[in-house]
Design an enzyme around this catalytic site. Structure first.
Site, PDB file in Angstrom:
ATOM      1  N   CYS A  32      -2.889   2.085   6.751  1.00  0.00           N
ATOM      2  CA  CYS A  32      -2.952   1.384   8.159  1.00  0.00           C
ATOM      3  C   CYS A  32      -3.340   2.328   9.102  1.00  0.00           C
ATOM      4  CB  CYS A  32      -1.736   0.920   8.571  1.00  0.00           C
ATOM      5  SG  CYS A  32      -0.367   2.221   8.313  1.00  0.00           S
ATOM      6  N   GLU A  74       9.600   2.891  14.079  1.00  0.00           N
ATOM      7  CA  GLU A  74      10.227   3.411  12.807  1.00  0.00           C
ATOM      8  C   GLU A  74      10.190   4.945  12.435  1.00  0.00           C
ATOM      9  OE1 GLU A  74      10.004   0.507   9.335  1.00  0.00           O
ATOM     10  OE2 GLU A  74       8.110   0.732   9.842  1.00  0.00           O
ATOM     11  N   GLU A 132       5.435  -3.581  12.166  1.00  0.00           N
ATOM     12  CA  GLU A 132       4.435  -2.504  11.858  1.00  0.00           C
ATOM     13  C   GLU A 132       3.169  -3.493  11.251  1.00  0.00           C
ATOM     14  OE1 GLU A 132       4.027   0.355  13.147  1.00  0.00           O
ATOM     15  OE2 GLU A 132       5.709   0.467  14.026  1.00  0.00           O
ATOM     16  N   ASN A 189       0.895  -1.249  -0.006  1.00  0.00           N
ATOM     17  CA  ASN A 189      -0.067  -0.046  -0.012  1.00  0.00           C
ATOM     18  C   ASN A 189       0.808   1.393   0.059  1.00  0.00           C
ATOM     19  OD1 ASN A 189       0.753  -0.588   2.724  1.00  0.00           O
ATOM     20  ND2 ASN A 189      -1.090   0.933   3.243  1.00  0.00           N
TER      21      ASN A 189
HETATM   22  P1  NAD Z   1       0.583  -8.851   4.122  1.00  0.00           P
HETATM   23  O1  NAD Z   1       0.647  -9.143   5.640  1.00  0.00           O
HETATM   24  O2  NAD Z   1      -0.317  -9.872   3.460  1.00  0.00           O
HETATM   25  O3  NAD Z   1       2.010  -8.901   3.446  1.00  0.00           O
HETATM   26  C1  NAD Z   1       3.001  -8.158   4.103  1.00  0.00           C
HETATM   27  C2  NAD Z   1       4.471  -8.482   3.529  1.00  0.00           C
HETATM   28  O4  NAD Z   1       4.659 -10.038   4.132  1.00  0.00           O
HETATM   29  C3  NAD Z   1       4.420  -8.920   1.893  1.00  0.00           C
HETATM   30  O5  NAD Z   1       5.732  -8.562   1.272  1.00  0.00           O
HETATM   31  C4  NAD Z   1       4.197 -10.222   1.840  1.00  0.00           C
HETATM   32  O6  NAD Z   1       4.869 -10.912   0.598  1.00  0.00           O
HETATM   33  C5  NAD Z   1       4.955 -10.739   3.156  1.00  0.00           C
HETATM   34  N1  NAD Z   1       4.783 -12.104   3.389  1.00  0.00           N
HETATM   35  C6  NAD Z   1       3.725 -13.074   3.554  1.00  0.00           C
HETATM   36  N2  NAD Z   1       3.831 -14.286   4.012  1.00  0.00           N
HETATM   37  C7  NAD Z   1       4.924 -14.096   4.897  1.00  0.00           C
HETATM   38  C8  NAD Z   1       5.669 -15.094   5.674  1.00  0.00           C
HETATM   39  N3  NAD Z   1       4.737 -16.113   6.036  1.00  0.00           N
HETATM   40  N4  NAD Z   1       7.055 -14.769   6.164  1.00  0.00           N
HETATM   41  C9  NAD Z   1       7.426 -13.321   5.613  1.00  0.00           C
HETATM   42  N5  NAD Z   1       6.499 -12.672   4.866  1.00  0.00           N
HETATM   43  C10 NAD Z   1       5.519 -12.854   4.402  1.00  0.00           C
HETATM   44  O7  NAD Z   1       0.023  -7.389   3.979  1.00  0.00           O
HETATM   45  P2  NAD Z   1      -0.303  -6.714   2.714  1.00  0.00           P
HETATM   46  O8  NAD Z   1      -1.828  -6.950   2.409  1.00  0.00           O
HETATM   47  O9  NAD Z   1       0.816  -6.647   1.776  1.00  0.00           O
HETATM   48  O10 NAD Z   1      -0.349  -5.038   3.471  1.00  0.00           O
HETATM   49  C11 NAD Z   1      -1.716  -4.755   4.225  1.00  0.00           C
HETATM   50  C12 NAD Z   1      -1.210  -4.680   5.496  1.00  0.00           C
HETATM   51  O11 NAD Z   1      -0.268  -3.745   5.771  1.00  0.00           O
HETATM   52  C13 NAD Z   1      -2.814  -4.143   6.287  1.00  0.00           C
HETATM   53  O12 NAD Z   1      -2.781  -4.830   7.499  1.00  0.00           O
HETATM   54  C14 NAD Z   1      -2.189  -2.658   6.766  1.00  0.00           C
HETATM   55  O13 NAD Z   1      -2.583  -2.282   7.825  1.00  0.00           O
HETATM   56  C15 NAD Z   1      -0.359  -3.088   6.860  1.00  0.00           C
HETATM   57  N6  NAD Z   1       0.472  -1.744   6.858  1.00  0.00           N
HETATM   58  C16 NAD Z   1       0.715  -1.395   8.228  1.00  0.00           C
HETATM   59  C17 NAD Z   1       1.492  -0.133   8.272  1.00  0.00           C
HETATM   60  C18 NAD Z   1       2.189   0.380   9.257  1.00  0.00           C
HETATM   61  O14 NAD Z   1       3.210   0.947   9.280  1.00  0.00           O
HETATM   62  N7  NAD Z   1       1.626  -0.083  10.601  1.00  0.00           N
HETATM   63  C19 NAD Z   1       1.658   0.506   6.982  1.00  0.00           C
HETATM   64  C20 NAD Z   1       1.223   0.203   5.905  1.00  0.00           C
HETATM   65  C21 NAD Z   1       0.630  -1.050   5.765  1.00  0.00           C
END
Ligand code: NAD
Length: 478
Positions: free
Chosen positions: A281, A459, A247, A150
Site C-alpha cells: 500500500c 494503527e 487502512e 499482501n
Molecule cells: P480487498 O479490499 O479486496 O479485501 C480486503 C479484505 O476485505 C479481505 O479480507 C476481504 O475478504 C474482505 N472483504 C471483501 N468484501 C468485504 C465486505 N463486503 N465486507 C467486509 N469485508 C470484505 O483488498 P485486498 O485485495 O485483499 O488487499 C489489497 C488492498 O489492501 C490494496 O488496496 C492495498 O493498498 C490495501 N492495503 C492497505 C494497507 C494499509 O495499511 N493502508 C496495507 C496493506 C494493504
C-alpha cells in the site's frame, strides 16, 4: 502438499472444508490449501465465543496477557523459516521477504506483550473540592479484524496483538488469497495456550467479513484493504454504531529533485516501486521528477527495471516475484494499457518474462511522461508499475504530489534541507520519507494516512491503544 483448513472458534479447529482453494502464484499447479466458506452462522458462532470470553480476558491480569503474547512471539521467532516459506509459497513474496515478515510479526507480538503492562490512565485534580477524578482505559469488547492478502501475517499480527494486549477478544476474517497463513497464526496462538474464545478466525473472505461488520455483538472493526471494500465496511460499521478504523490504498508520490544524486534516486524509486512486486500500500507508484533530470532518471530506472530477475518466489536469485493472483496480474497489464492510451510512454516492461514457470509474472514497468490527471496517477494498480510525471520545479512537484484522493505515504529525494523540510510540512500524507522509498516502516510508531487512504485512529505502535481501548472517567467523592 495441499492442506485442508478449518475455522478456529471457541478454542477448537472446526468445520474443515474444501469449498475454496488457495494456489501458489509462482506455480499455479500447486494448490496450497483447501478451506471452508464461512457464512453468517459461522460468524455468529465465532462472535458468541468471543463475547463469552470477553469479560474474563478483560479482567485477567495484564501479566497473563503479556506472558501469552510473549509465547506467541517466541513461537513465531522459532518457526520463522518454515512460516516465511509458506508465506512465499502462498502470497508470492520472496523467501527472504516472507521470513522477514514473519520475524516482524514476532516482534509486534513481543512489543505488545510489553504494552499490555503499560495501559495507563490519568489522575487529575477535580475542579470540585473533595473529589478525585481519574481516567481508566478499558477494553472495548469483541473486535472484528478484516485483513488483506499482501501482508498475510504482519497485518493480522499488528491488529490482533494490540487488541489482545488491551483485553479485547478477537474474530479475524482473513483474505481468501492467504488462508493458510492465517491458519498458521491461529495454530500458534492455540498452542501458546490462549483461553478458548479469546481469539477466533473465520475463513471465507468477504462473506465472513461482511457478516462480522454487521454483527451486533462486535464492538469495533479494524479493516485493511482497498478503498472500495473500505467504503462498504464503513457503511455497515457506522450503521451498527461500531468504532471503525480503515487502512486502505495508496498512490504514493516520490518527488525527485534536480539536486538529488541520480543513482541514489533510482535505487530508492526501484525499491519503492518494484520490490514485493509493487504489492505494498506504501509502494512508490508515481515518481515526480524535475525536468532537468527527468529523461536521465527514466533511462536509468528503465535499465534497472530490465535488469531485475523476475521469477518464482522461492527460486534462488529471484528479485521480483509474481503478482498474487490472475486477477491482480490482469489488473497490472490493464492499467499499463490505460496509461498508454491516455498518452503515457512505455519506457520498459509490460512483458511476461522468459520463464517456464506457470506463475503470474510481469517484468517491472516504467511509464514515462504521464500527466497528473491520468488514471495511472489517481488509481491504485498494486503491481510493479511506476509512472513518472515531469515537473518544472519543486513547487510544481509538491502540487502534483498533493493531488488525488490518496494520502498514505510520500517521499522526496533531495540534497537540499530546505526542500526536505518544506515537503515534510506541506505534503498531504500520513507518513513522509526523506531520501527513502515511500515503503518500509517501523512497528513501534503510528502507521496511517490522510484523505482516502485511512479513516479513524492510527494503527500500530504507541497509537494502537487509542483504538483498542475506551476511556472511562471516574469521579470519587468521600
Ligand atoms: P480487498 O479490499 O479486496 O479485501 C480486503 C479484505 O476485505 C479481505 O479480507 C476481504 O475478504 C474482505 N472483504 C471483501 N468484501 C468485504 C465486505 N463486503 N465486507 C467486509 N469485508 C470484505 O483488498 P485486498 O485485495 O485483499 O488487499 C489489497 C488492498 O489492501 C490494496 O488496496 C492495498 O493498498 C490495501 N492495503 C492497505 C494497507 C494499509 O495499511 N493502508 C496495507 C496493506 C494493504
Amino acid at each position: 502438499m495441499t492442506t485442508t483448513l478449518s475455522h478456529y472458534i471457541g478454542g477448537a479447529f472446526t468445520g474443515a472444508g474444501d469449498a475454496l482453494e488457495s494456489r501458489n502464484p509462482s506455480d499455479t499447479s500447486d494448490i496450497v490449501a483447501r478451506f471452508p466458506q464461512g457464512d453468517t452462522a459461522t460468524v455468529d458462532a465465532a462472535v458468541a465465543a468471543a463475547a463469552g470470553a470477553q469479560k474474563a480476558w478483560a479482567d485477567a491480569s495484564p501479566e497473563v496477557r503479556a506472558d501469552l503474547l510473549e509465547k506467541i512471539a517466541q513461537a513465531l521467532f522459532a518457526r520463522s523459516v518454515e512460516v516465511g516459506e509458506l508465506l512465499a509459497r502462498e502470497e508470492g513474496k520472496l523467501r527472504g521477504e516472507g521470513i522477514g515478515e514473519t520475524l516482524r510479526a514476532a516482534r509486534i507480538f513481543r512489543y505488545f506483550a510489553g504494552e499490555a503492562l503499560r495501559r495507563h490512565g490519568l489522575t487529575l485534580e477535580s475542579t470540585r473540592p473533595g473529589l478525585d477524578v481519574a481516567t481508566h482505559r478499558e477494553a472495548i469488547g469483541p473486535v472484528g479484524l478484516i485483513t488483506p492478502w499482501n501482508f498475510p501475517i504482519a497485518i493480522p499480527a499488528w491488529k490482533a496483538a494490540p487488541a489482545l494486549a488491551f483485553g479485547n477478544t478477537v474474530v479475524l476474517a482473513p483474505s481468501n488469497e492467504t488462508p493458510a497463513m492465517a491458519h498458521v497464526l491461529a495454530e500458534i496462538i492455540h498452542e501458546a495456550g490462549m483461553p478458548a474464545g479469546v481469539f477466533n478466525m473465520v475463513l471465507g473472505g468477504g462473506e465472513a467479513g461482511a457478516a462480522l461488520v454487521n454483527h451486533s455483538d462486535i464492538a469495533a472493526i479494524s479493516f485493511t484493504g482497498s478503498q472500495g471494500t473500505g467504503a462498504k465496511v464503513l457503511q455497515g460499521a457506522t450503521a451498527t454504531h461500531k468504532r471503525v478504523q480503515l487502512e486502505m490504498g495508496g498512490k504514493n508520490p516520490l518527488v525527485v529533485c534536480a539536486d538529488a544524486d541520480l543513482d541514489k534516486a533510482v535505487a530508492i524509486a526501484a525499491d519503492g516501486g518494484f520490490f514485493q512486486t509493487g504489492q505494498r500500500c506504501t509502494a512508490s507508484s508515481r515518481v515526480i521528477v524535475e525536468a532537468a533530470i527527468h529523461d536521465a532518471f527514466v533511462e536509468k530506472l528503465a535499465a534497472k527495471a530490465r535488469s531485475l530477475k523476475v521469477g518464482g518466489a522461492l527460486d534462488e536469485g529471484t528479485q521480483v516475484g509474481p503478482a498474487n493472483s490472475q486477477r491482480q496480474l490482469e489488473q497490472n497489464f490493464r492499467y499499463v494499457g490505460i496509461a498508454c492510451e491516455e498518452g503515457g510512454r512505455l519506457a520498459t516492461g509490460a512483458t511476461e518474462p522468459d520463464t517456464d514457470a506457470s506463475g503470474y509474472f510481469m517484468q517491472p514497468t516504467v511509464i514515462a511522461d504521464t500527466a497528473p490527471d491520468m488514471r495511472i496517477n489517481n488509481e491504485e494498480v498494486f503491481g510493479p508499475v511506476v509512472s513518472t510525471v515531469r515537473v518544472a520545479d519543486y513547487d510544481e512537484a509538491l502540487d502534483v504530489a498533493n493531488r488525488g484522493n490518496f494520502g498514505l505515504s510520500a517521499g522526496i529525494v533531495t540534497t537540499n534541507l530546505a526542500k526536505a523540510r518544506d515537503f515534510r510540512k506541506n505534503v498531504r500524507a500520513g507518513m513522509v520519507m526523506i531520501n527513502l522509498p515511500t515503503a518500509g516502516v517501523d512497528y513501534h510508531v503510528p502507521f496511517g494516512g490522510t484523505r482516502g487512504s485511512s479513516y479513524g485512529p492510527r494503527e500500530q505502535g504507541f497509537a494502537a491503544v487509542d483504538f483498542y481501548t475506551q476511556i472511562k472517567t471516574v469521579y470519587t467523592g468521600d
